[in-house]
Design a protein around this motif. Structure first.
Motif, PDB file in Angstrom:
ATOM      1  N   ARG A 146      44.544  40.272  -4.360  1.00 35.16           N
ATOM      2  CA  ARG A 146      44.756  41.664  -3.946  1.00 35.16           C
ATOM      3  C   ARG A 146      44.204  42.630  -4.991  1.00 35.16           C
ATOM      4  N   ALA A 183      41.211  45.351  -4.512  1.00 33.92           N
ATOM      5  CA  ALA A 183      41.444  46.778  -4.800  1.00 33.92           C
ATOM      6  C   ALA A 183      40.434  47.291  -5.819  1.00 33.92           C
ATOM      7  N   LYS A 185      37.106  47.673  -4.143  1.00 33.70           N
ATOM      8  CA  LYS A 185      37.116  48.848  -3.266  1.00 33.70           C
ATOM      9  C   LYS A 185      36.950  50.127  -4.074  1.00 33.70           C
ATOM     10  N   ARG A 186      37.642  50.231  -5.222  1.00 35.30           N
ATOM     11  CA  ARG A 186      37.526  51.412  -6.087  1.00 35.30           C
ATOM     12  C   ARG A 186      36.092  51.558  -6.618  1.00 35.30           C
TER      13      ARG A 186
END
Length: 234
Positions: A220, A224, A227-228
């Motif tokens: 996860r 994340a 994605k950032r």
């Protein structure tokens, strides 16, 4: 526990491995605390700081082993050790930012001892659980680990960074130790003794759940972070 029994030597290996897998923090603390000293004093700071830290750790572990005779403390210690096993897999890279380097030999030794004592709860609980109440196992395990922590822990960190599966193996060993602590709680120890199939099923389930939780959290975090990074691109 008989010194010449297989159980004794397996327990000793378990304690030494736990010390090794949790030695990364020690190496980082030692390196950060002694980094401002002249090179000829760094070895003294490492040696005496580690000796003091290990001395405190032996005393603390002996106290915890004695406390485990109290009702429900095996259960509490096992649950806390499960959390430690999980945190080992998902620990942050910047968690040692508060460790300050000493400007004198004595300051560096003090920093190593105090920081290790503050951070050493995980090691104390794990070793106490793996020792099965044997003071000989506690002392031997920690004494064997001293030279490794002083001279080999930095090398071990490099090994862990290269072979990340070692961390998962270490977390599994901690999960195993935690599960055994829980099954030794006096309130239901007899139940596990009477049902070996349920006993081993419980231990395997705990190990699988800890490793799965660590993998899930790490995946996860990677998603994340990815994605950032994509959002920051112009």
């Amino acid at each position: 526990m008989d010194v010449f029994s297989v159980d004794f030597w397996l327990a000793l290996l378990n304690i030494v491995f736990i010390d090794l897998i949790l030695a990364g923090d020690n190496a980082i603390v030692i390196g950060m605390a002694a980094r401002n000293l002249p090179q000829h004093q760094q070895k003294k700071a490492v040696l005496w700081g580690t000796v003091g830290a290990i001395g405190i750790r032996i005393i603390a572990t002996v106290v915890v082993v004695r406390l485990l005779d109290l009702p429900w403390l095996h259960l509490a210690g096992g649950i806390l050790l499960l959390w430690i096993a999980y945190k080992l897999l998902v620990q942050e890279d910047d968690q040692h930012g508060g460790i300050k380097a000493g400007n004198t030999l004595w300051q560096s030794i003090q920093t190593i001892i105090i920081a290790d004592a503050a951070m050493g709860l995980d090691n104390v609980i794990a070793v106490a659980g793996a020792s099965h109440g044997s003071m000989l196992l506690v002392t031997l395990g920690l004494l064997i680990s001293v030279p490794v922590i002083v001279w080999g822990s930095t090398l071990f960190i490099k090994l862990i960074n290269k072979f990340t599966w070692i961390i998962y193996l270490g977390s599994g060993v901690l999960g195993y130790t935690a599960a055994k602590m829980i099954t030794h709680e006096k309130a239901y120890e007899d139940f596990f003794k009477e049902s070996p199939a349920f006993y081993w099923s419980f231990i395997i389930l705990i190990i699988v759940l800890i490793i799965a939780a660590g993998l899930f959290t790490n995946n996860r975090r990677k998603q994340a972070a990815h994605k950032r990074k994509r959002l920051r691109r112009p």
